[in-house]
Scaffold this active site. Sequence first.
Site, PDB file in Angstrom:
ATOM      1  N   HIS A  48      40.185  39.393  29.416  1.00 38.08           N
ATOM      2  CA  HIS A  48      40.142  38.904  30.791  1.00 38.08           C
ATOM      3  C   HIS A  48      41.465  38.212  31.075  1.00 38.08           C
ATOM      4  O   HIS A  48      42.107  37.650  30.189  1.00 38.08           O
ATOM      5  CB  HIS A  48      38.970  37.928  30.921  1.00 38.08           C
ATOM      6  CG  HIS A  48      38.659  37.488  32.314  1.00 38.08           C
ATOM      7  ND1 HIS A  48      39.408  36.529  32.977  1.00 38.08           N
ATOM      8  CD2 HIS A  48      37.672  37.855  33.168  1.00 38.08           C
ATOM      9  CE1 HIS A  48      38.887  36.324  34.172  1.00 38.08           C
ATOM     10  NE2 HIS A  48      37.831  37.115  34.324  1.00 38.08           N
ATOM     11  N   ASP A  94      37.028  33.650  23.323  1.00 36.98           N
ATOM     12  CA  ASP A  94      36.526  33.608  24.692  1.00 36.98           C
ATOM     13  C   ASP A  94      35.050  33.996  24.641  1.00 36.98           C
ATOM     14  O   ASP A  94      34.716  35.161  24.440  1.00 36.98           O
ATOM     15  CB  ASP A  94      37.326  34.582  25.566  1.00 36.98           C
ATOM     16  CG  ASP A  94      36.784  34.706  26.987  1.00 36.98           C
ATOM     17  OD1 ASP A  94      35.715  34.118  27.287  1.00 36.98           O
ATOM     18  OD2 ASP A  94      37.407  35.406  27.806  1.00 36.98           O
ATOM     19  N   GLN A 153      31.282  35.842  27.949  1.00 38.05           N
ATOM     20  CA  GLN A 153      30.300  36.921  28.067  1.00 38.05           C
ATOM     21  C   GLN A 153      29.349  37.002  26.873  1.00 38.05           C
ATOM     22  O   GLN A 153      28.463  37.857  26.856  1.00 38.05           O
ATOM     23  CB  GLN A 153      31.024  38.267  28.241  1.00 38.05           C
ATOM     24  CG  GLN A 153      31.847  38.384  29.503  1.00 38.05           C
ATOM     25  CD  GLN A 153      30.989  38.361  30.766  1.00 38.05           C
ATOM     26  OE1 GLN A 153      29.807  38.681  30.738  1.00 38.05           O
ATOM     27  NE2 GLN A 153      31.591  37.987  31.883  1.00 38.05           N
ATOM     28  N   LYS A 189      27.647  31.371  34.107  1.00 42.13           N
ATOM     29  CA  LYS A 189      27.252  32.685  33.594  1.00 42.13           C
ATOM     30  C   LYS A 189      25.995  32.606  32.720  1.00 42.13           C
ATOM     31  O   LYS A 189      25.548  33.609  32.170  1.00 42.13           O
ATOM     32  CB  LYS A 189      28.400  33.317  32.805  1.00 42.13           C
ATOM     33  CG  LYS A 189      29.632  33.628  33.652  1.00 42.13           C
ATOM     34  CD  LYS A 189      30.726  34.268  32.833  1.00 42.13           C
ATOM     35  CE  LYS A 189      32.015  34.431  33.633  1.00 42.13           C
ATOM     36  NZ  LYS A 189      31.901  35.402  34.726  1.00 42.13           N
ATOM     37  N   CYS A 236      39.288  41.518  36.626  1.00 44.93           N
ATOM     38  CA  CYS A 236      40.269  40.610  36.006  1.00 44.93           C
ATOM     39  C   CYS A 236      40.668  41.097  34.618  1.00 44.93           C
ATOM     40  O   CYS A 236      40.824  40.311  33.682  1.00 44.93           O
ATOM     41  CB  CYS A 236      39.742  39.184  35.940  1.00 44.93           C
ATOM     42  SG  CYS A 236      39.505  38.408  37.554  1.00 44.93           S
TER      43      CYS A 236
END
Length: 408
Positions: free
Chosen positions: A121, A197, A200, A223, A363
């Site tokens: 991302h 990261d 997700q 999220k 993104c």
Amino acid sequence: MFDPKAIRKSFPVLDQKVNDEPLVYLDNAATTQKPLSVLTKIQRYYETDNANVHRGVHSLAERATADYEAAREKVRAFIHARSTKEILFTRGTTTSLNWVAKFAEQCLRPQDEILLSIMEHHSNLVPWQQVAEKTGAKIQFVGLKNGELDMEALKNKLSDRTKFVSMTQVSNVLGCINPVKEIAQLAHEHGAYMVVDGAQSTPHMAIDVCDMDADFFAFSGHKMLGPTGIGVLYGKEALLNQMNPVEFGGEMIDFVYEDHSTWTELPWKFEAGTPNIAGAIGLGAAIDELSALTMTDVAAHEHELIRYVMPKLRAIEGLTIYGPLDDEKRSSVIAFNLAGLHPHDVATALDMEGVAVRAGHHCAQPLITRLNTEVGATARASFYIYNTKADCDKLVEALLKTKAFFSF
């Protein structure tokens, strides 16, 4: 028993029609909806406990502080960190990764290397570009193999020049699940820091930052059923003690002299000014909701949906699906294109059927370029705890109607 039909009753926003069709919300990778428990918790804070945290001794301030710090402990337990000193509240994953990048500026020298994947991302790419410009370090990229991270290429690109490895645990486009524990071990063998990261992954699977041995781990509240504007940066305590604060002012100081200041202890030395108190409390409520469901069951439900819908999608002529060929290696993200149609047109047509998906470059422009999608974008459906097999069927039905409408 995990019952998505029962779960969705706690989400008022899902009980509506869009273009005269019942809403099927499949844009969860962008943001998830919020249950009544989270909305009520935030409302109760503002109605009964609204006060600034930490410094006040009156009852409202003490209650607000207790709830705020209780949320930090919930985060610690949820990701299995060792101490609340390692849990920093931020505005979101982007802010968290920018803070790590600022730390990297303290460490990197010319000819040092930063290793990223091509699927990152922009939040885990652009900050590193800025770091490279400032320090003279070089960015290396690991490519793809069969819709997944090319682990052999990663091993070949790692060297003693590598100082930071920063990678997503789950791609927001491909849906592939990267073996971050293995990558962290390889990174540490070369003396590099491992940055993950988790935007997700944290909402969809059990996370153990100690087991994966991440040096830093970032994720966002919105999220995972929480409010917008709140996120988390986990960092190993020893590293956070080495890091300089990014923002300065009230709350993060120990003592201010006329010519210099000293910083307070972790985690508060990074949380200058009035924090997002309601956001943290809301995130704590979201964690309560997910913990009650158990993340094992959340992951199992999403994999059940993927196993159900993927054969139906693959049967649609002209539909290209991106990501791993093995459905067991997928998260609940499915990026796709319909031949001859721009994904924005596909998303608009699906919206007319009440199906909400995302369309664009997500993104992740370097990845989209590498995928050679021709139009520089994809459509993307993403599932969560309140989605059902009926939602899967509606997506397939809407795609077939879209094909028929455009007659190809």
